[in-house]
Enzyme design. Structure first.
Site, PDB file in Angstrom:
ATOM      1  N   ASP A  29       0.958  -1.247   0.031  1.00 13.19           N
ATOM      2  CA  ASP A  29       0.094  -0.005   0.003  1.00 13.19           C
ATOM      3  C   ASP A  29       1.005   1.130  -0.056  1.00 13.19           C
ATOM      4  O   ASP A  29       1.788   1.076   0.852  1.00 13.19           O
ATOM      5  CB  ASP A  29      -0.877   0.124   1.266  1.00 13.19           C
ATOM      6  CG  ASP A  29      -1.869  -0.983   1.192  1.00 13.19           C
ATOM      7  OD1 ASP A  29      -1.869  -2.016   0.315  1.00 13.19           O
ATOM      8  OD2 ASP A  29      -2.880  -0.973   2.131  1.00 13.19           O
ATOM      9  N   ASP A  67     -15.855  -3.417   0.918  1.00  9.94           N
ATOM     10  CA  ASP A  67     -14.949  -2.897   2.007  1.00  9.94           C
ATOM     11  C   ASP A  67     -15.892  -2.483   3.131  1.00  9.94           C
ATOM     12  O   ASP A  67     -16.898  -1.544   2.766  1.00  9.94           O
ATOM     13  CB  ASP A  67     -13.923  -1.622   1.720  1.00  9.94           C
ATOM     14  CG  ASP A  67     -13.058  -1.939   0.650  1.00  9.94           C
ATOM     15  OD1 ASP A  67     -12.465  -3.052   0.505  1.00  9.94           O
ATOM     16  OD2 ASP A  67     -12.886  -0.884   0.019  1.00  9.94           O
TER      17      ASP A  67
HETATM   18  O1  LIG Z   1      -6.290  -0.927   1.680  1.00  9.94           O
HETATM   19  C1  LIG Z   1      -6.562  -0.105   2.494  1.00  9.94           C
HETATM   20  O2  LIG Z   1      -5.786  -0.152   3.758  1.00  9.94           O
HETATM   21  C2  LIG Z   1      -7.398   1.134   2.355  1.00  9.94           C
HETATM   22  C3  LIG Z   1      -7.625   1.883   3.181  1.00  9.94           C
HETATM   23  C4  LIG Z   1      -8.602   2.871   3.069  1.00  9.94           C
HETATM   24  C5  LIG Z   1      -9.369   3.071   1.651  1.00  9.94           C
HETATM   25  C6  LIG Z   1      -8.830   2.018   0.572  1.00  9.94           C
HETATM   26  C7  LIG Z   1      -8.034   1.065   0.954  1.00  9.94           C
HETATM   27  N1  LIG Z   1      -7.502   0.219   0.001  1.00  9.94           N
HETATM   28  C8  LIG Z   1      -8.374  -0.358  -1.252  1.00  9.94           C
HETATM   29  O3  LIG Z   1      -8.397   0.838  -2.224  1.00  9.94           O
HETATM   30  C9  LIG Z   1      -9.527   0.235  -2.831  1.00  9.94           C
HETATM   31  C10 LIG Z   1     -10.492   1.724  -2.892  1.00  9.94           C
HETATM   32  O4  LIG Z   1     -10.106   2.552  -3.521  1.00  9.94           O
HETATM   33  P1  LIG Z   1     -11.440   3.389  -4.346  1.00  9.94           P
HETATM   34  O5  LIG Z   1     -12.441   3.632  -3.375  1.00  9.94           O
HETATM   35  O6  LIG Z   1     -11.931   2.496  -5.522  1.00  9.94           O
HETATM   36  O7  LIG Z   1     -10.719   4.647  -4.696  1.00  9.94           O
HETATM   37  C11 LIG Z   1     -10.421  -0.795  -2.497  1.00  9.94           C
HETATM   38  O8  LIG Z   1      -9.792  -1.787  -2.970  1.00  9.94           O
HETATM   39  C12 LIG Z   1      -9.714  -0.766  -0.921  1.00  9.94           C
HETATM   40  O9  LIG Z   1      -9.740  -2.238  -0.526  1.00  9.94           O
END
Ligand SMILES: O=C(O)c1ccccc1N[C@@H]1O[C@H](COP(=O)(O)O)[C@@H](O)[C@H]1O
EC number: 5.3.1.16
Length: 241
Positions: A11, A130
């Site tokens: 990440d 999520d």
């Molecule tokens: O992976 C994380 O820790 C995380 C934390 C906070 C937000 C997103 C996170 N990860 C991943 O990012 C995508 C979501 O991004 P978007 O909403 O499409 O811009 C998703 O796969 C999360 O698991």
């Protein structure tokens, strides 16, 4: 029985490999160069890399150059997440050469666009579900985005190929995966599920492996690897059949 796929996570926030607790902005522990981390997981035998642009997910900028550099350096398959919400960001993500992308916020806020890109790109698109309880969270996990099971039914009907299911309450905590949530999701969809959040031990990975017959295809491992709870080599051995 196929073996559980393991997806070590990198990440990226502000150019650094980090781990968060519960996905909360500001809870970062930094682990240095994303490229070095990714190359280490590749050398250890990973077949997949789970690569996240956290700034893009939080709306605090992006790490596109780092993400492209890491993806370009990998011989293994890359799953790319974070900030993929429209045609431009999807094209940029796919142009990195990643194997597939995860859509989060877009699946909650732009259902028509998501249906369109699922139809266009098939299994290059996965949706990240999520959740806190059974409520989906988007925009860096800061906003409610509807009911897990209603959204899942809609995405299934649109042909979504795969789901990455994260229990936010578990993510980054080393408290063990939410096996009940994984079972519940597998019970209502025939699409493969990638488990995310909470893995703390080899026993956790063995427990997730037991869900392969129910539809769990893979598990994302983050904090446990960075905290050296076990090595990736040990993890791959633990899930080998
Ligand atoms: O992976 C994380 O820790 C995380 C934390 C906070 C937000 C997103 C996170 N990860 C991943 O990012 C995508 C979501 O991004 P978007 O909403 O499409 O811009 C998703 O796969 C999360 O698991």
């Amino acid at each position: 029985m196929p073996k559980l796929e393991l997806l070590p996570a990198v990440d990226v926030r502000d150019g650094q490999a980090v781990r968060l607790v519960h996905g909360e902005s500001g809870s970062e522990t930094s682990y240095g160069s994303p490229l070095e981390a990714a190359l280490a997981w590749q050398s250890a035998g990973a077949e997949w890399l789970h690569l996240v642009d956290l700034d893009a997910a939080f709306g605090t900028g992006d790490n596109r150059d780092v993400i492209s550099e890491v993806t370009g350096a990998m011989d293994i398959k890359v799953e790319l997440s974070g900030g993929i919400r429209d045609d431009a960001s999807l094209e940029a993500a796919l142009a990195t050469g990643c194997r597939r992308v995860n859509l989060g916020t877009a699946a909650l806020e732009s259902p028509e666009w998501v249906a369109k890109v699922i139809a266009e790109h098939g299994d290059k698109i996965a949706v990240g579900l999520d959740v806190r309880g059974t409520t989906l969270r988007g925009r860096g996990w800061t906003r409610d985005g509807g009911d897990l099971y209603e959204t899942l039914a809609r995405l299934d009907a649109e042909g979504c190929a795969r789901y990455v299911v994260t229990d936010i309450a578990k993510d980054g905590t080393l408290q063990g995966p939410n096996l009940g949530l994984l079972r519940d999701v597998c019970a209502v969809t025939d699409r493969p599920v990638v488990a995310s959040g909470g893995v703390s031990s080899l026993d956790d990975l063995r427990a997730i492996s037991l869900l392969v017959p129910e539809g769990v295809e893979g598990a994302i491992v983050g904090k446990a690897l960075y905290a050296k709870a076990f090595t990736l080599e040990e993890a791959l051995k633990a899930v080998a059949v």
